[in-house]
Design a protein around this motif. Sequence first.
Motif, PDB file in Angstrom:
ATOM      1  N   UNK A  76       0.849  -1.196   0.000  1.00  0.00           N
ATOM      2  CA  UNK A  76       0.000   0.000   0.000  1.00  0.00           C
ATOM      3  C   UNK A  76       0.885   1.248   0.000  1.00  0.00           C
ATOM      4  N   UNK A  77       1.968   1.203   0.778  1.00  0.00           N
ATOM      5  CA  UNK A  77       2.928   2.308   0.782  1.00  0.00           C
ATOM      6  C   UNK A  77       3.549   2.492  -0.599  1.00  0.00           C
ATOM      7  N   UNK A  78       3.867   1.366  -1.236  1.00  0.00           N
ATOM      8  CA  UNK A  78       4.456   1.428  -2.577  1.00  0.00           C
ATOM      9  C   UNK A  78       3.486   2.113  -3.536  1.00  0.00           C
ATOM     10  N   UNK A  79       2.230   1.744  -3.460  1.00  0.00           N
ATOM     11  CA  UNK A  79       1.215   2.347  -4.338  1.00  0.00           C
ATOM     12  C   UNK A  79       1.132   3.857  -4.122  1.00  0.00           C
ATOM     13  N   UNK A  80       1.251   4.256  -2.856  1.00  0.00           N
ATOM     14  CA  UNK A  80       1.120   5.675  -2.522  1.00  0.00           C
ATOM     15  C   UNK A  80       2.384   6.479  -2.805  1.00  0.00           C
ATOM     16  N   UNK A  81       3.549   5.842  -2.705  1.00  0.00           N
ATOM     17  CA  UNK A  81       4.804   6.605  -2.752  1.00  0.00           C
ATOM     18  C   UNK A  81       5.752   6.184  -3.864  1.00  0.00           C
ATOM     19  N   UNK A  82       5.268   5.453  -4.835  1.00  0.00           N
ATOM     20  CA  UNK A  82       6.144   4.965  -5.915  1.00  0.00           C
ATOM     21  C   UNK A  82       6.914   6.094  -6.581  1.00  0.00           C
ATOM     22  N   UNK A  83       6.288   7.254  -6.689  1.00  0.00           N
ATOM     23  CA  UNK A  83       6.942   8.380  -7.329  1.00  0.00           C
ATOM     24  C   UNK A  83       8.109   8.938  -6.545  1.00  0.00           C
ATOM     25  N   UNK A  84       8.235   8.554  -5.276  1.00  0.00           N
ATOM     26  CA  UNK A  84       9.325   9.056  -4.435  1.00  0.00           C
ATOM     27  C   UNK A  84      10.584   8.182  -4.518  1.00  0.00           C
ATOM     28  N   UNK A  85      10.482   7.044  -5.204  1.00  0.00           N
ATOM     29  CA  UNK A  85      11.647   6.158  -5.326  1.00  0.00           C
ATOM     30  C   UNK A  85      12.692   6.843  -6.200  1.00  0.00           C
ATOM     31  N   UNK A  86      13.903   6.979  -5.659  1.00  0.00           N
ATOM     32  CA  UNK A  86      14.955   7.732  -6.345  1.00  0.00           C
ATOM     33  C   UNK A  86      15.970   6.844  -7.055  1.00  0.00           C
ATOM     34  N   UNK A  87      15.823   5.540  -6.936  1.00  0.00           N
ATOM     35  CA  UNK A  87      16.726   4.644  -7.660  1.00  0.00           C
ATOM     36  C   UNK A  87      18.110   4.515  -7.071  1.00  0.00           C
ATOM     37  N   UNK A  88      18.282   4.902  -5.806  1.00  0.00           N
ATOM     38  CA  UNK A  88      19.603   4.791  -5.179  1.00  0.00           C
ATOM     39  C   UNK A  88      19.933   3.357  -4.776  1.00  0.00           C
ATOM     40  N   UNK A  89      18.932   2.506  -4.746  1.00  0.00           N
ATOM     41  CA  UNK A  89      19.129   1.089  -4.416  1.00  0.00           C
ATOM     42  C   UNK A  89      18.210   0.271  -5.299  1.00  0.00           C
ATOM     43  N   UNK A  90      18.346  -1.051  -5.229  1.00  0.00           N
ATOM     44  CA  UNK A  90      17.434  -1.906  -5.961  1.00  0.00           C
ATOM     45  C   UNK A  90      16.037  -1.814  -5.346  1.00  0.00           C
ATOM     46  N   UNK A  91      15.027  -2.054  -6.147  1.00  0.00           N
ATOM     47  CA  UNK A  91      13.648  -1.985  -5.658  1.00  0.00           C
ATOM     48  C   UNK A  91      13.431  -3.002  -4.545  1.00  0.00           C
ATOM     49  N   UNK A  92      14.007  -4.185  -4.684  1.00  0.00           N
ATOM     50  CA  UNK A  92      13.845  -5.221  -3.657  1.00  0.00           C
ATOM     51  C   UNK A  92      14.439  -4.760  -2.327  1.00  0.00           C
ATOM     52  N   UNK A  93      15.544  -4.036  -2.391  1.00  0.00           N
ATOM     53  CA  UNK A  93      16.162  -3.496  -1.170  1.00  0.00           C
ATOM     54  C   UNK A  93      15.256  -2.445  -0.539  1.00  0.00           C
ATOM     55  N   UNK A  94      14.681  -1.605  -1.357  1.00  0.00           N
ATOM     56  CA  UNK A  94      13.746  -0.579  -0.883  1.00  0.00           C
ATOM     57  C   UNK A  94      12.539  -1.219  -0.207  1.00  0.00           C
ATOM     58  N   UNK A  95      11.996  -2.268  -0.803  1.00  0.00           N
ATOM     59  CA  UNK A  95      10.839  -2.957  -0.229  1.00  0.00           C
ATOM     60  C   UNK A  95      11.171  -3.557   1.137  1.00  0.00           C
ATOM     61  N   UNK A  96      12.341  -4.177   1.243  1.00  0.00           N
ATOM     62  CA  UNK A  96      12.714  -4.781   2.521  1.00  0.00           C
ATOM     63  C   UNK A  96      12.998  -3.724   3.583  1.00  0.00           C
ATOM     64  N   UNK A  97      13.463  -2.557   3.168  1.00  0.00           N
ATOM     65  CA  UNK A  97      13.671  -1.460   4.123  1.00  0.00           C
ATOM     66  C   UNK A  97      12.338  -1.015   4.715  1.00  0.00           C
ATOM     67  N   UNK A  98      11.341  -0.890   3.857  1.00  0.00           N
ATOM     68  CA  UNK A  98      10.002  -0.522   4.324  1.00  0.00           C
ATOM     69  C   UNK A  98       9.456  -1.601   5.248  1.00  0.00           C
ATOM     70  N   UNK A  99       9.635  -2.863   4.837  1.00  0.00           N
ATOM     71  CA  UNK A  99       9.123  -3.988   5.620  1.00  0.00           C
ATOM     72  C   UNK A  99       9.798  -4.064   6.979  1.00  0.00           C
ATOM     73  N   UNK A 100      11.100  -3.825   7.025  1.00  0.00           N
ATOM     74  CA  UNK A 100      11.817  -3.894   8.293  1.00  0.00           C
ATOM     75  C   UNK A 100      11.322  -2.825   9.259  1.00  0.00           C
ATOM     76  N   UNK A 101      11.130  -1.612   8.765  1.00  0.00           N
ATOM     77  CA  UNK A 101      10.641  -0.535   9.616  1.00  0.00           C
ATOM     78  C   UNK A 101       9.284  -0.889  10.211  1.00  0.00           C
TER      79      UNK A 101
END
Length: 207
Positions: A76-101
């Motif tokens: 749900x966060x991804x759907x809301x904030x996809x435009x904020x992804x800056x490409x500094x890491x892999x998408x899978x890494x970004x997803x796990x960062x959100x999940x860990x938090x």
Amino acid sequence: MQPVMQNVVAINAAARQGIIAAQATTDEMLLERIADGDRTAMHTLYLRHNVRVYRFVLRSLRDATAAEDIVSQVFLDVWRTAGQFEGRSRVSTWLLSIARFKALTALRQRRHEDIDQENVREIADGADTPETSLDRSNVSAILRACIAKLSPAHREIIHLVYYHEKTVEEAGEIIGIPQSTVKTRMFYARKQLAELLKGAGVATLAA
């Protein structure tokens, strides 16, 4: 009969083309489309990563229902904030960062049960010991049980590097620690795991 067969062939060909097109689409491309409100792209990204995110969260929470809830929150966060992804890491890494938090937040919310982290760890380890719940002849099961005995910090590093195949840099980004700290934790985690495996009678993996 022939028109029916032709339709079936056409449908199968279209399905194959759809699969090939989906595989050729990168996660970054999907995020760009999601940012524009593309629900099909959102569905594709979810299918690619939901199992990995679920397993990652489940290892922290040890609660299937709570893990499923967090997976829903992550996407749900991804759907809301996809435009904020800056490409500094892999998408899978970004997803796990959100999940860990979100997993850490959920763990903190459990404090009202008046059980400290040490007690939680002891309860979990007691349920997962090879003697009580796993067959010693099953090396994979013994390995999982030994990993469960590691401290939360060391267990997290092992999961990220070996199960989720993250690099030292990516693991550090997900956890929010320097690469040198990741390497130090990896060293001690492997050392402790080797001792646990040796104690469980699995000398080949402990070596």
